[in-house]
Design a protein around this motif. Structure first.
Motif, PDB file in Angstrom:
ATOM      1  N   CYS A 143       7.569  35.177  34.927  1.00  0.00           N
ATOM      2  CA  CYS A 143       8.525  36.297  34.846  1.00  0.00           C
ATOM      3  C   CYS A 143       9.955  35.843  34.563  1.00  0.00           C
ATOM      4  O   CYS A 143      10.657  36.464  33.777  1.00  0.00           O
ATOM      5  CB  CYS A 143       8.546  37.061  36.169  1.00  0.00           C
ATOM      6  SG  CYS A 143       7.318  38.330  36.314  1.00  0.00           S
ATOM      7  N   TYR A 144      10.389  34.803  35.271  1.00  0.00           N
ATOM      8  CA  TYR A 144      11.812  34.446  35.273  1.00  0.00           C
ATOM      9  C   TYR A 144      12.149  33.123  34.609  1.00  0.00           C
ATOM     10  O   TYR A 144      13.307  32.873  34.287  1.00  0.00           O
ATOM     11  CB  TYR A 144      12.341  34.417  36.714  1.00  0.00           C
ATOM     12  CG  TYR A 144      12.042  35.667  37.480  1.00  0.00           C
ATOM     13  CD1 TYR A 144      12.649  36.877  37.139  1.00  0.00           C
ATOM     14  CD2 TYR A 144      11.148  35.667  38.548  1.00  0.00           C
ATOM     15  CE1 TYR A 144      12.372  38.042  37.841  1.00  0.00           C
ATOM     16  CE2 TYR A 144      10.869  36.826  39.254  1.00  0.00           C
ATOM     17  CZ  TYR A 144      11.484  38.004  38.899  1.00  0.00           C
ATOM     18  OH  TYR A 144      11.206  39.147  39.601  1.00  0.00           O
ATOM     19  N   GLY A 145      11.149  32.256  34.426  1.00  0.00           N
ATOM     20  CA  GLY A 145      11.439  30.937  33.880  1.00  0.00           C
ATOM     21  C   GLY A 145      12.291  30.136  34.846  1.00  0.00           C
ATOM     22  O   GLY A 145      12.366  30.437  36.038  1.00  0.00           O
ATOM     23  N   LEU A 146      12.964  29.124  34.308  1.00  0.00           N
ATOM     24  CA  LEU A 146      13.786  28.246  35.148  1.00  0.00           C
ATOM     25  C   LEU A 146      15.274  28.348  34.817  1.00  0.00           C
ATOM     26  O   LEU A 146      16.020  27.395  35.018  1.00  0.00           O
ATOM     27  CB  LEU A 146      13.323  26.787  35.011  1.00  0.00           C
ATOM     28  CG  LEU A 146      12.020  26.426  35.694  1.00  0.00           C
ATOM     29  CD1 LEU A 146      11.649  24.982  35.416  1.00  0.00           C
ATOM     30  CD2 LEU A 146      12.090  26.686  37.179  1.00  0.00           C
ATOM     31  N   GLU A 147      15.673  29.503  34.302  1.00  0.00           N
ATOM     32  CA  GLU A 147      17.093  29.690  33.995  1.00  0.00           C
ATOM     33  C   GLU A 147      17.940  29.399  35.239  1.00  0.00           C
ATOM     34  O   GLU A 147      18.978  28.763  35.144  1.00  0.00           O
ATOM     35  CB  GLU A 147      17.338  31.115  33.514  1.00  0.00           C
ATOM     36  CG  GLU A 147      18.767  31.369  33.078  1.00  0.00           C
ATOM     37  CD  GLU A 147      18.932  32.768  32.544  1.00  0.00           C
ATOM     38  OE1 GLU A 147      19.981  33.363  32.844  1.00  0.00           O
ATOM     39  OE2 GLU A 147      18.036  33.267  31.834  1.00  0.00           O
ATOM     40  N   ILE A 148      17.474  29.882  36.370  1.00  0.00           N
ATOM     41  CA  ILE A 148      18.060  29.483  37.653  1.00  0.00           C
ATOM     42  C   ILE A 148      16.901  28.989  38.521  1.00  0.00           C
ATOM     43  O   ILE A 148      15.755  29.412  38.330  1.00  0.00           O
ATOM     44  CB  ILE A 148      18.871  30.611  38.339  1.00  0.00           C
ATOM     45  CG1 ILE A 148      18.013  31.831  38.637  1.00  0.00           C
ATOM     46  CG2 ILE A 148      20.076  30.993  37.511  1.00  0.00           C
ATOM     47  CD1 ILE A 148      18.755  32.921  39.411  1.00  0.00           C
ATOM     48  N   PRO A 149      17.170  28.060  39.449  1.00  0.00           N
ATOM     49  CA  PRO A 149      16.092  27.501  40.262  1.00  0.00           C
ATOM     50  C   PRO A 149      15.304  28.581  41.002  1.00  0.00           C
ATOM     51  O   PRO A 149      15.856  29.586  41.451  1.00  0.00           O
ATOM     52  CB  PRO A 149      16.830  26.601  41.253  1.00  0.00           C
ATOM     53  CG  PRO A 149      18.104  26.236  40.554  1.00  0.00           C
ATOM     54  CD  PRO A 149      18.470  27.454  39.755  1.00  0.00           C
ATOM     55  N   LEU A 150      13.998  28.342  41.121  1.00  0.00           N
ATOM     56  CA  LEU A 150      13.104  29.260  41.824  1.00  0.00           C
ATOM     57  C   LEU A 150      12.802  28.728  43.220  1.00  0.00           C
ATOM     58  O   LEU A 150      12.514  27.544  43.388  1.00  0.00           O
ATOM     59  CB  LEU A 150      11.769  29.383  41.077  1.00  0.00           C
ATOM     60  CG  LEU A 150      11.782  29.966  39.671  1.00  0.00           C
ATOM     61  CD1 LEU A 150      10.382  29.880  39.065  1.00  0.00           C
ATOM     62  CD2 LEU A 150      12.273  31.398  39.686  1.00  0.00           C
ATOM     63  N   SER A 154      15.207  22.695  36.868  1.00  0.00           N
ATOM     64  CA  SER A 154      14.991  21.865  35.683  1.00  0.00           C
ATOM     65  C   SER A 154      14.907  20.379  36.024  1.00  0.00           C
ATOM     66  O   SER A 154      14.287  19.612  35.309  1.00  0.00           O
ATOM     67  CB  SER A 154      16.085  22.116  34.647  1.00  0.00           C
ATOM     68  OG  SER A 154      17.353  21.834  35.209  1.00  0.00           O
ATOM     69  N   ALA A 155      15.500  19.967  37.148  1.00  0.00           N
ATOM     70  CA  ALA A 155      15.519  18.554  37.510  1.00  0.00           C
ATOM     71  C   ALA A 155      14.323  18.096  38.339  1.00  0.00           C
ATOM     72  O   ALA A 155      13.950  16.927  38.296  1.00  0.00           O
ATOM     73  CB  ALA A 155      16.804  18.230  38.276  1.00  0.00           C
ATOM     74  N   PHE A 156      13.713  18.996  39.118  1.00  0.00           N
ATOM     75  CA  PHE A 156      12.614  18.576  39.981  1.00  0.00           C
ATOM     76  C   PHE A 156      11.775  19.764  40.453  1.00  0.00           C
ATOM     77  O   PHE A 156      12.164  20.918  40.314  1.00  0.00           O
ATOM     78  CB  PHE A 156      13.120  17.788  41.203  1.00  0.00           C
ATOM     79  CG  PHE A 156      14.011  18.594  42.104  1.00  0.00           C
ATOM     80  CD1 PHE A 156      13.487  19.398  43.112  1.00  0.00           C
ATOM     81  CD2 PHE A 156      15.388  18.549  41.956  1.00  0.00           C
ATOM     82  CE1 PHE A 156      14.312  20.144  43.931  1.00  0.00           C
ATOM     83  CE2 PHE A 156      16.217  19.293  42.779  1.00  0.00           C
ATOM     84  CZ  PHE A 156      15.675  20.096  43.766  1.00  0.00           C
ATOM     85  N   TYR A 157      10.631  19.407  41.046  1.00  0.00           N
ATOM     86  CA  TYR A 157       9.705  20.352  41.671  1.00  0.00           C
ATOM     87  C   TYR A 157       9.437  19.819  43.070  1.00  0.00           C
ATOM     88  O   TYR A 157       9.089  18.651  43.242  1.00  0.00           O
ATOM     89  CB  TYR A 157       8.405  20.388  40.856  1.00  0.00           C
ATOM     90  CG  TYR A 157       7.304  21.238  41.444  1.00  0.00           C
ATOM     91  CD1 TYR A 157       7.091  22.534  40.990  1.00  0.00           C
ATOM     92  CD2 TYR A 157       6.440  20.745  42.427  1.00  0.00           C
ATOM     93  CE1 TYR A 157       6.065  23.319  41.509  1.00  0.00           C
ATOM     94  CE2 TYR A 157       5.419  21.521  42.948  1.00  0.00           C
ATOM     95  CZ  TYR A 157       5.239  22.799  42.486  1.00  0.00           C
ATOM     96  OH  TYR A 157       4.218  23.572  42.996  1.00  0.00           O
ATOM     97  N   TYR A 158       9.607  20.660  44.070  1.00  0.00           N
ATOM     98  CA  TYR A 158       9.403  20.238  45.462  1.00  0.00           C
ATOM     99  C   TYR A 158       8.545  21.275  46.172  1.00  0.00           C
ATOM    100  O   TYR A 158       8.765  22.478  46.027  1.00  0.00           O
ATOM    101  CB  TYR A 158      10.752  20.103  46.175  1.00  0.00           C
ATOM    102  CG  TYR A 158      10.632  19.835  47.660  1.00  0.00           C
ATOM    103  CD1 TYR A 158      10.297  18.568  48.136  1.00  0.00           C
ATOM    104  CD2 TYR A 158      10.845  20.848  48.583  1.00  0.00           C
ATOM    105  CE1 TYR A 158      10.176  18.321  49.490  1.00  0.00           C
ATOM    106  CE2 TYR A 158      10.733  20.606  49.948  1.00  0.00           C
ATOM    107  CZ  TYR A 158      10.392  19.343  50.393  1.00  0.00           C
ATOM    108  OH  TYR A 158      10.278  19.102  51.743  1.00  0.00           O
ATOM    109  N   MET A 159       7.569  20.782  46.935  1.00  0.00           N
ATOM    110  CA  MET A 159       6.732  21.686  47.736  1.00  0.00           C
ATOM    111  C   MET A 159       6.732  21.192  49.177  1.00  0.00           C
ATOM    112  O   MET A 159       6.655  19.991  49.422  1.00  0.00           O
ATOM    113  CB  MET A 159       5.301  21.724  47.208  1.00  0.00           C
ATOM    114  CG  MET A 159       4.396  22.614  48.058  1.00  0.00           C
ATOM    115  SD  MET A 159       2.669  22.561  47.532  1.00  0.00           S
ATOM    116  CE  MET A 159       2.689  23.857  46.308  1.00  0.00           C
TER     117      MET A 159
END
Length: 184
Positions: free
Chosen positions: A57-64, A110-115
């Motif tokens: 829906c939103y992409g990564l324009e701003i962090p999710l 855009s810089a990383f993915y954290y769970m």
């Protein structure tokens, strides 16, 4: 600025209290499509489902930031109560027992993915019958997994806590903070 993909007022209040700028959005994911009965599996699959929907829906324009929490009482998954009778049954099962709040959060920019997947365990005293009836009548249990309100009703009956209060409220902010500071 980040996009909190959650309609939870409590999660919004947590971010506000830590002065994290955000916009709240619904992920559009329907948790009712999940069949998982294991509390851990449900939290994980719900977070992944919300994440996939939000990313589309939103992409990564701003962090999710996506989060989901479930309640486990004596190993049994307690979802959001559909009515006061179900909320009462959840509370009866919790009274004098042990409940766990399991939260899964995903932060993606855009810089990383954290769970993060965390649990807070609470040993509870037997609930006061009048306090429980008042809580049920108030409707404050609505839209809360297991009808649990750590910042309200339940806090008066906690005998022992293992894990963080914020996680029990639905967002393990302590684990996310170092990453949030990088993302926003």
């Amino acid at each position: 600025m980040l996009r909190l993909c959650s309609t939870s007022k409590v999660r919004q209040e947590i971010l506000q209290s830590f002065k994290i700028p955000f916009v709240a959005s619904d992920s559009g994911f329907d948790e009712e499509t999940l069949n998982a009965e294991s509390p851990k599996t449900f939290a994980y699959e719900a977070a992944l489902g919300k994440y996939a929907s939000a990313l589309e829906c939103y992409g990564l324009e701003i962090p999710l930031l996506i989060a989901d929490s479930v309640v486990s009482c004596n190993g049994i998954l307690q979802r959001k109560a559909k009515n006061a009778e179900e909320a009462n049954a959840f509370l009866q099962a919790q009274s004098g027992g042990i409940l766990s709040v399991i939260s899964c959060a995903i932060l993606h920019c855009s810089a990383f993915y954290y769970m993060d997947m965390s649990a807070t365990h609470l040993v509870l005293e037997i609930f006061d019958k009048n306090a429980m009836e008042s809580y049920l009548k108030s409707g404050l249990w609505k839209n809360k997994a297991g009808a649990v309100m750590i910042e309200g009703f339940h806090k008066h009956f906690i005998k022992k806590q293992i894990g963080t209060t914020y996680n029990a409220m639905g967002l393990n902010i302590e684990a996310l903070l170092p990453f949030l500071k990088e993302a926003v």
